[in-house]
Design a protein around this motif. Structure first.
Motif, PDB file in Angstrom:
ATOM      1  N   UNK A 123       0.863  -1.196  -0.041  1.00  0.00           N
ATOM      2  CA  UNK A 123       0.117  -0.010  -0.043  1.00  0.00           C
ATOM      3  C   UNK A 123       0.818   1.296  -0.023  1.00  0.00           C
ATOM      4  N   UNK A 124       0.363   2.120  -0.823  1.00  0.00           N
ATOM      5  CA  UNK A 124       1.446   3.417  -0.771  1.00  0.00           C
ATOM      6  C   UNK A 124       0.246   4.687  -0.955  1.00  0.00           C
ATOM      7  N   UNK A 125       0.649   5.518  -0.052  1.00  0.00           N
ATOM      8  CA  UNK A 125      -0.073   6.886  -0.283  1.00  0.00           C
ATOM      9  C   UNK A 125       0.659   7.664  -1.591  1.00  0.00           C
ATOM     10  N   UNK A 126      -0.428   8.181  -2.212  1.00  0.00           N
ATOM     11  CA  UNK A 126      -0.074   9.084  -3.502  1.00  0.00           C
ATOM     12  C   UNK A 126      -0.199  10.581  -3.034  1.00  0.00           C
ATOM     13  N   UNK A 127      -1.268  10.721  -2.380  1.00  0.00           N
ATOM     14  CA  UNK A 127      -1.610  12.082  -1.940  1.00  0.00           C
ATOM     15  C   UNK A 127      -2.357  12.141  -0.692  1.00  0.00           C
ATOM     16  N   UNK A 128      -2.601  13.141  -0.132  1.00  0.00           N
ATOM     17  CA  UNK A 128      -3.701  13.208   1.365  1.00  0.00           C
ATOM     18  C   UNK A 128      -4.947  12.377   1.048  1.00  0.00           C
ATOM     19  N   UNK A 129      -5.336  12.331  -0.324  1.00  0.00           N
ATOM     20  CA  UNK A 129      -6.698  12.008  -0.457  1.00  0.00           C
ATOM     21  C   UNK A 129      -6.854  10.804  -1.462  1.00  0.00           C
ATOM     22  N   UNK A 130      -5.521  10.356  -1.736  1.00  0.00           N
ATOM     23  CA  UNK A 130      -5.671   9.031  -2.570  1.00  0.00           C
ATOM     24  C   UNK A 130      -4.469   8.088  -2.169  1.00  0.00           C
ATOM     25  N   UNK A 131      -4.726   6.895  -2.172  1.00  0.00           N
ATOM     26  CA  UNK A 131      -3.828   5.886  -1.904  1.00  0.00           C
ATOM     27  C   UNK A 131      -3.829   4.655  -2.927  1.00  0.00           C
ATOM     28  N   UNK A 132      -3.061   3.846  -2.981  1.00  0.00           N
ATOM     29  CA  UNK A 132      -3.214   2.478  -3.944  1.00  0.00           C
ATOM     30  C   UNK A 132      -2.490   1.401  -3.310  1.00  0.00           C
ATOM     31  N   UNK A 133      -3.147   0.216  -3.759  1.00  0.00           N
ATOM     32  CA  UNK A 133      -2.335  -0.959  -3.832  1.00  0.00           C
ATOM     33  C   UNK A 133      -1.912  -1.548  -4.925  1.00  0.00           C
ATOM     34  N   UNK A 134      -0.798  -2.167  -4.761  1.00  0.00           N
ATOM     35  CA  UNK A 134       0.063  -2.549  -5.953  1.00  0.00           C
ATOM     36  C   UNK A 134       0.111  -4.111  -6.164  1.00  0.00           C
ATOM     37  N   UNK A 135       0.131  -4.538  -7.367  1.00  0.00           N
ATOM     38  CA  UNK A 135       0.392  -6.133  -7.274  1.00  0.00           C
ATOM     39  C   UNK A 135       1.425  -6.066  -8.793  1.00  0.00           C
ATOM     40  N   UNK A 136       2.810  -6.882  -8.657  1.00  0.00           N
ATOM     41  CA  UNK A 136       3.469  -7.032  -9.578  1.00  0.00           C
ATOM     42  C   UNK A 136       4.863  -6.683  -9.303  1.00  0.00           C
ATOM     43  N   UNK A 137       5.566  -6.232 -10.288  1.00  0.00           N
ATOM     44  CA  UNK A 137       7.074  -6.062  -9.895  1.00  0.00           C
ATOM     45  C   UNK A 137       7.305  -5.107  -9.373  1.00  0.00           C
ATOM     46  N   UNK A 138       7.773  -5.083  -7.883  1.00  0.00           N
ATOM     47  CA  UNK A 138       7.968  -3.854  -7.066  1.00  0.00           C
ATOM     48  C   UNK A 138       8.780  -2.711  -7.441  1.00  0.00           C
ATOM     49  N   UNK A 139       9.802  -3.045  -8.306  1.00  0.00           N
ATOM     50  CA  UNK A 139      10.505  -1.930  -8.814  1.00  0.00           C
ATOM     51  C   UNK A 139       9.660  -1.133  -9.812  1.00  0.00           C
ATOM     52  N   UNK A 140       9.129  -1.722 -10.667  1.00  0.00           N
ATOM     53  CA  UNK A 140       8.222  -1.251 -11.670  1.00  0.00           C
ATOM     54  C   UNK A 140       7.146  -0.064 -10.861  1.00  0.00           C
ATOM     55  N   UNK A 141       6.699  -0.660  -9.936  1.00  0.00           N
ATOM     56  CA  UNK A 141       5.769  -0.018  -8.959  1.00  0.00           C
ATOM     57  C   UNK A 141       6.277   1.271  -8.300  1.00  0.00           C
ATOM     58  N   UNK A 142       7.541   1.430  -7.782  1.00  0.00           N
ATOM     59  CA  UNK A 142       7.953   2.169  -7.190  1.00  0.00           C
ATOM     60  C   UNK A 142       8.200   3.565  -8.241  1.00  0.00           C
ATOM     61  N   UNK A 143       8.380   3.325  -9.387  1.00  0.00           N
ATOM     62  CA  UNK A 143       8.784   4.390 -10.453  1.00  0.00           C
ATOM     63  C   UNK A 143       7.290   4.896 -10.588  1.00  0.00           C
ATOM     64  N   UNK A 144       6.380   4.188 -10.913  1.00  0.00           N
ATOM     65  CA  UNK A 144       4.919   4.751 -11.189  1.00  0.00           C
ATOM     66  C   UNK A 144       4.243   5.461 -10.101  1.00  0.00           C
ATOM     67  N   UNK A 145       4.783   4.943  -8.761  1.00  0.00           N
ATOM     68  CA  UNK A 145       4.117   5.885  -7.531  1.00  0.00           C
ATOM     69  C   UNK A 145       4.771   6.965  -7.442  1.00  0.00           C
ATOM     70  N   UNK A 146       6.072   7.107  -7.777  1.00  0.00           N
ATOM     71  CA  UNK A 146       6.575   8.364  -7.673  1.00  0.00           C
ATOM     72  C   UNK A 146       6.062   9.263  -8.867  1.00  0.00           C
ATOM     73  N   UNK A 147       5.808   8.545  -9.977  1.00  0.00           N
ATOM     74  CA  UNK A 147       5.384   9.507 -10.984  1.00  0.00           C
ATOM     75  C   UNK A 147       3.858   9.967 -10.711  1.00  0.00           C
ATOM     76  N   UNK A 148       3.338   9.143  -9.945  1.00  0.00           N
ATOM     77  CA  UNK A 148       1.836   9.614  -9.721  1.00  0.00           C
ATOM     78  C   UNK A 148       1.896  10.689  -8.475  1.00  0.00           C
TER      79      UNK A 148
END
Lengths: 204, 314
Positions: free
Chosen positions: B129-154
């Protein structure tokens, strides 16, 4: 007439015993004309760090928004709040990025660091940091503020006494400056609470 | 580099047609074929085979022919599929599952932690689970390193919107903007797609609580309940039966735990294998993203009776 004196401003911060106070005037003017008497110059970054910005009002607002941007990302990535020293370094770096086309404002940063020690600092418009243990000032009323603070300040004041001191210093200084005034906005921050107060002085 | 070997001998050229031996020749694309072909004849044969294929109307899974179309992400196969995107989804199907369910007063996200070892240093940061902003969070499934990049982008996209408009980014716009990034990797650049699926949970003043699911192709949809990762089809079908509109957050947490306990591969459910987060409104009106502590999770598991080994599912 300097561009730093276009809108008029006065910001001061003082360190006390495990607390700090930061205060500003409330006037927003366009040279001699007053157009608002409730302009916000001090903003909270998080519960333990405040920044007051004096100078050109548009840069005050934009710089604050940019700092919120950076701080939010820091909070999300590091999962903690920024320390005041770190935040001061961030502000200094952001200001220096615009070394040859600067933001026309002088920030005053005040916060509670580790062990609830107060941290205050100011910098010029291109990011030259000046740390102080007692007080820092900025704005069009800065010269009066230096004098008033020097006379009224004592080290290790508690929150209530600090509030009195900073309020008197602010009000007496802005009275000697035609471009700042119309009341005061004071935040006194201790480890347990943030007290925000509005001052009514000479409304001119 | 291609090498040409010239053999002068009186023995016949080996070919697939011989009964006793069968040979496969390496073709220039890296696959194998039954005849030795030059690039030119390859292209000719492609055309012939395509014709034959459409006549025969064979729907194959990954046939030998498809090998030509999966080395590049940015081209379609003859059947109109993007193989690299499908392979990315395969990768996600092996990752720890995550489920998101919409409640009347919030959104619940639950994830299965695949990496559990005594040696792992449990830091405060989450795995699913990751917080994207104060009002949005996300859960992730898949390759963690790819997820980190996208979460940072988001995160940066959300902050850029807030800087521009001085208000929080609407959830759907954030999802759309991230999906546009993902789509770019399926159309140009020659880079592989991200091997991550997301479940976004958030609140905005226009549409209230929302749940979105996005996949490597850049497709996204708004859902009342969704599952990604391992066994997501099984989870999705259980959710279809058991989901009720306008359930409270507690009922939804119970449903999420029950579904996960049925679809998880592991034999028993403990709080170290799970992550549970909720997005809801505080009484003062601000959005709160709360990740449950391991103690609170254990209490919930006991309360809903799911600590026993998962029942055998068909």
């Amino acid at each position: 007439m300097s561009i730093f004196e276009y809108n008029g401003s006065a910001v001061v911060a003082m360190g006390g015993k495990n607390c700090f106070a930061i205060a500003s005037d409330r006037r927003l003017g366009v040279q001699l004309q007053t157009i608002a008497t409730d302009f916000q110059r001090i903003s909270k970054i998080h519960d333990r760090v405040f920044i007051g910005l004096s100078g050109l009002a548009t840069d005050v607002q934009t710089l604050y928004q940019r700092l919120v941007f950076r701080h939010k990302l820091y909070q999300l990535r590091e999962e903690r709040d920024m320390k005041p020293e770190t935040f001061a370094s961030l502000v200094s770096a952001i200001l220096y990025e615009k070394r040859f086309g600067p933001y026309l404002c002088q920030p005053v940063i005040a916060g509670l660091g580790e062990d609830d020690k107060p941290f205050i600092c100011t910098m010029d418009s291109i990011g030259a940091k000046e740390l102080a243990k007692d007080f820092v000032v900025s704005g069009t009323a800065s010269e009066s503020l230096y004098g008033a603070c020097e006379a009224m300040y004592k080290p290790d004041m508690e929150a209530e006494e600090l509030f009195e001191t900073i309020s008197q210093a602010l009000l007496s200084s802005v009275d000697r400056d035609c471009l700042s005034g119309w009341g005061g906005h004071v935040y006194v921050v201790t480890p347990t609470e943030i007290k925000e107060r509005i001052l009514k002085g000479r409304m001119d | 580099a291609e090498t040409l070997q010239i053999v002068v001998s009186s023995s016949p050229v080996p070919s697939h047609a011989n009964d006793k031996e069968s040979y496969l020749w390496r073709s220039h694309t890296g696959g194998f074929g039954t005849t030795l072909e030059s690039r030119g004849s390859c292209k000719r044969n492609q055309g012939i085979e395509n014709q034959k294929k459409s006549e025969r109307k064979v729907s194959s899974a990954v046939s030998n022919m498809s090998r030509r179309y999966d080395s590049r992400t940015t081209i379609f196969s003859p059947e109109g599929r993007l193989y690299q995107v499908e392979y990315a989804m395969e990768a996600i199907g092996n990752a720890g599952s995550a489920i998101g369910i919409l409640a009347k007063d919030g959104v619940v996200l639950i994830g299965e932690k695949k990496v559990t070892s005594k040696l792992l240093q449990t830091s405060t940061s989450a795995e699913k689970m990751y917080k994207i902003d104060d009002h949005v969070a996300c859960a992730v499934a898949g390759i963690m390193s790819d997820a980190n990049i996208l979460i940072n982008t988001a995160r940066v996209q959300a902050q850029r919107y807030t800087f521009m408009y001085q208000e929080p980014m609407p959830v759907e716009q954030l999802v759309q903007s991230l999906c546009d990034t993902k789509q770019g990797y399926t159309q140009f650049g020659g880079l592989r797609p991200f091997g991550v699926s997301f479940l976004f949970a958030g609140w905005d003043k226009n549409h209230g609580f929302q749940l979105y699911m996005s996949d490597p192709s850049g497709n996204y949809g708004g859902w009342k309940a969704a599952a990604v990762g391992a066994n997501n089809q099984a989870a999705q079908s259980i959710l279809k039966q058991d989901y009720k509109d306008d359930a409270s957050r507690e009922e939804v947490v119970e449903l999420a735990l029950k579904v996960l306990s049925k679809t998880m591969d592991s034999t028993s459910l403990t709080s170290e294998k799970l992550e549970l987060a909720e997005v809801f409104l505080t009484p003062s009106g601000s959005v709160q993203y709360h990740v449950h502590s391991p103690e609170s999770l254990t209490k919930l598991l006991v309360k809903h009776g799911v600590t026993q080994p998962a029942a055998e599912t068909s």
